[in-house]
Design an enzyme around this catalytic site. Structure first.
Site, mmCIF file in Angstrom:
data_model
loop_
_atom_site.group_PDB
_atom_site.id
_atom_site.type_symbol
_atom_site.label_atom_id
_atom_site.label_comp_id
_atom_site.label_asym_id
_atom_site.label_seq_id
_atom_site.Cartn_x
_atom_site.Cartn_y
_atom_site.Cartn_z
ATOM 1 N N GLY A 134 0.791 -1.204 0.000
ATOM 2 C CA GLY A 134 0.000 0.000 0.000
ATOM 3 C C GLY A 134 0.826 1.258 0.000
ATOM 4 O O GLY A 134 0.370 2.336 0.360
ATOM 5 N N VAL B 245 9.240 -4.459 -0.261
ATOM 6 C CA VAL B 245 9.053 -5.904 -0.198
ATOM 7 C C VAL B 245 10.111 -6.598 -1.053
ATOM 8 O O VAL B 245 10.344 -6.199 -2.194
ATOM 9 C CB VAL B 245 7.639 -6.297 -0.682
ATOM 10 C CG1 VAL B 245 7.408 -7.792 -0.492
ATOM 11 C CG2 VAL B 245 6.578 -5.509 0.077
ATOM 12 N N LYS C 251 9.603 -7.794 4.369
ATOM 13 C CA LYS C 251 8.897 -6.511 4.239
ATOM 14 C C LYS C 251 9.504 -5.517 5.223
ATOM 15 O O LYS C 251 9.610 -5.818 6.421
ATOM 16 C CB LYS C 251 7.416 -6.698 4.521
ATOM 17 C CG LYS C 251 6.605 -5.404 4.520
ATOM 18 C CD LYS C 251 5.155 -5.735 4.792
ATOM 19 C CE LYS C 251 4.350 -4.487 5.069
ATOM 20 N NZ LYS C 251 2.952 -4.816 5.408
ATOM 21 N N ASP D 132 -9.548 -6.335 4.693
ATOM 22 C CA ASP D 132 -9.166 -6.136 3.286
ATOM 23 C C ASP D 132 -9.292 -7.450 2.522
ATOM 24 O O ASP D 132 -8.385 -7.875 1.812
ATOM 25 C CB ASP D 132 -7.743 -5.589 3.187
ATOM 26 C CG ASP D 132 -7.461 -4.978 1.811
ATOM 27 O OD1 ASP D 132 -8.426 -4.728 1.066
ATOM 28 O OD2 ASP D 132 -6.283 -4.761 1.478
#
Length: 606
Positions: free
Chosen positions: A57, A62, A78, A173
């Site tokens: 996002g 990553v 990450k 999500d």
């Protein structure tokens, strides 16, 4: 026409306790700054995945990494962006994702392997790397999915959600891009839920939730109370979002198709206008009833227990055991056979931003899934790792050099981008490049300057565009637009060559840039399908299709030519081995093996 993809959802495929790392401070203005370095003396960073869309996002970097302590096992690392470390809200999201994964130990949820903090203060997580493909990709290849397949996905995800809810964690999500499938040699494919990036974690031990924490998920898959930012959210938000996913799996459509947040809320308030049974006539009435209950506008009227909802819906779907292949699909119907004997089916289009796929058998006879890439030998990698173990006692730096050398040698011919078919051993590789030149239109007049596009944006109806193309070798190029007539039959219109372009000839030189005539996005919003066909030599079937289109003023009118074109696409579309977006140059690069290649371009417009 209804769009299969949308501008609010990316197809991010990224799988996700605490020690200090030995890595040096790095320049996070460059996302690839730590490629080649080792976190905590253990995780060797191999590749930056952020460019492929796995950007958390926009808050994280990553990477694909190798676990040096576990025989070079693939992992995903990450790291929170340095510029956002001091942003309390962003840092809280990162910590909540980490805590959610630590709390959750479930076979249908991605696992966290390690975590820590870089010397300059950036927190990081190490997660398992998931071999497989996303549900979003499956939906791109299939208009409607068989009931057994939907039931399997439903049980797995609702079971995972039930466990998360019992730990006071809301995912918030849920969407096809966050559901990953990994094929197994026996039994149904393993299903896992990923990306807890905006999860709400109650009673957090790492970062308490605040009254201003109102993270919104993906617009097309979001509950009303989450949409308006209601703080008191319940498991019903995840159940609602997953019900939208189920609706899409069953019908190939979305229950709500808004153009703005305000419109989405109004559509949800009105309720589902098009019943799933109207789009899927063989849908059991009980399954429709359960699904619509989960899509109630008021959270209190929905099922409150994810596991109970999932099992009831799955049982209702399985009651309809004798399903048929969707006749509206643009793919050939596979032979009727037992699931245990069925091999992976035909492919329509690759998904360029997902990792390489390892698929053996599909357990669903009517689902088209990506084919596996040809596996490379692991001998060189194993040899390199053995060298590393032997030389570590003498010199760790030397051991790392040997391992990296062996690993690079063993993967020299392996693509970094997604592949959807096994390489052809003796066939030559070719590279095709295309991009769009798009002209915005307002009130029938050009608006602003034309812009270059890779073709992966969402375009507005009325926009005009040209397709530009070149290949690494001389050959013949054709562009056909695939559509449906009023009776629902597939029809083709030729976009290139035309009588006004290249003197009507399909022949081009190596690296010659060609351009189609100007076309216009029109009709109902949705997906325009354009087939890019390239061959090294003149093909009689394609030339017959070209001539038929010329005779029909752009439309193929000869049934025999239409059939030959369809057969050609079936034969050659799986020769494509890679397709990736070049962000810097705003073009799409397609690679394949053989003397003829067919690639399906999907252009979204609204």
């Amino acid at each position: 026409m209804t769009a299969k993809k949308n501008e609010w959802e990316g197809d991010i495929s990224r799988a996700q306790l605490s020690v200090e790392t030995e890595i040096i401070t790095v320049d996070f203005q460059k996302s690839d700054a730590i490629v080649g370095q080792t976190l905590d003396g253990r995780f060797l960073i191999e590749k930056d995945l952020t460019e492929d869309g796995a950007d958390a996002g926009g808050i994280g970097l990553v990477y694909l990494a190798r676990d040096m302590k576990l025989m070079g096992r693939k992992t995903v690392v990450k790291i929170l962006k340095k510029s956002l470390v001091k942003d309390e809200d962003v840092a809280r999201k990162f910590l909540h994702e980490k805590e959610a994964l630590i709390r959750l130990d479930h076979p249908n949820i991605v696992s966290i392997l390690d975590s820590g903090t870089l010397l300059d203060g950036n927190p990081f997580m190490v997660m398992e790397f998931i071999e497989g493909y996303s549900l979003r990709r499956v939906l791109q290849l299939n208009k409607k999915l068989p009931f057994d397949f939907v039931a399997h996905i439903t049980e797995a995800i609702t079971d995972a959600l039930s466990t998360a809810h019992s730990k006071k964690i809301l995912h918030r999500d849920i969407k096809p891009a966050n559901i990953m499938l990994t094929p197994r040699e026996e039994g149904f494919d393993r299903v896992r839920l990923i990306d807890f990036g905006i999860a709400r974690v109650e009673d957090s031990q790492l970062a308490a939730a605040t009254a201003t924490q109102r993270s919104i998920g993906t617009l097309l898959y979001i509950a009303p109370e989450q949409l308006w930012g209601k703080l008191e959210q319940t498991p019903a938000v995840d159940i609602y979002a997953f019900a939208i996913v189920v609706y899409e799996m069953l019908t190939g459509e979305l229950p709500f198709k808004p153009e703005s947040i305000v419109e989405m809320f109004e559509l949800q308030k009105q309720g589902v206008r098009t019943l799933p049974g109207d789009l899927r006539r063989d849908l059991p009435a009980e399954a429709e009833k359960i699904l619509l209950a989960a899509l109630e506008f008021e959270a209190g009227k929905r099922p409150q227990n994810a596991r109970a909802f999932g099992r009831a819906l799955a049982n209702a779907l399985r009651a309809k055991a004798n399903y048929k292949t969707n006749k509206d699909s643009q793919m050939p119907e596979p032979a009727k056979t037992a699931a245990a004997d069925f091999k992976a089916g035909e492919i329509i289009t690759p998904a360029p931003t997902e990792p390489a796929i390892d698929i053996r058998e599909s357990n669903f006879p009517n689902v088209n899934l990506p084919e596996p890439p040809k596996k490379k030998s692991n001998k060189k990698l194993v040899f390199g790792l053995l060298c590393l173990l032997v030389l570590t006692a003498v010199s760790i730096p030397i051991g790392l050099v040997i391992w990296q050398s062996a690993n690079q040698s063993g993967s020299a011919n392996k693509s970094d981008t997604n592949t959807n078919s096994a390489p052809l051993a003796d066939a030559a590789s070719h590279e095709l490049v295309y991009f769009l030149t798009v002209q915005k239109m307002r009130d029938g007049n050009p608006f602003e300057e034309p812009f270059k596009s890779s073709g992966r944006e969402i375009f507005e109806n009325g926009y005009k565009f040209k397709i530009n193309f070149k290949s690494d070798a001389a050959g013949f190029i054709y562009f056909f637009n695939e559509d449906k007539d009023a009776q629902g039959d597939i029809v083709y219109n030729i976009l290139y060559p035309t009588l006004k372009t290249n003197k009507g000839s399909a022949e081009i030189k190596a690296k010659q840039l060609i351009e189609t005539n100007q076309n216009t996005f029109g009709g109902a919003r949705g997906t325009e399908v354009v087939w890019l066909i390239w061959t090294t030599t003149k093909q009689d079937d394609l030339e017959a299709a070209r001539q038929s289109a010329f005779d029909g003023q752009g439309k193929l009118t000869d049934e025999a030519s239409v059939k030959k074109l369809k057969d050609f696409l079936v034969r050659y579309k799986d020769k494509i081995t890679e397709a990736s977006k070049d962000t810097a140059s705003q073009q799409t690069v397609v690679r394949g093996k053989g003397d003829a290649l067919a690639y399906r371009i999907e252009l979204e417009h609204r």
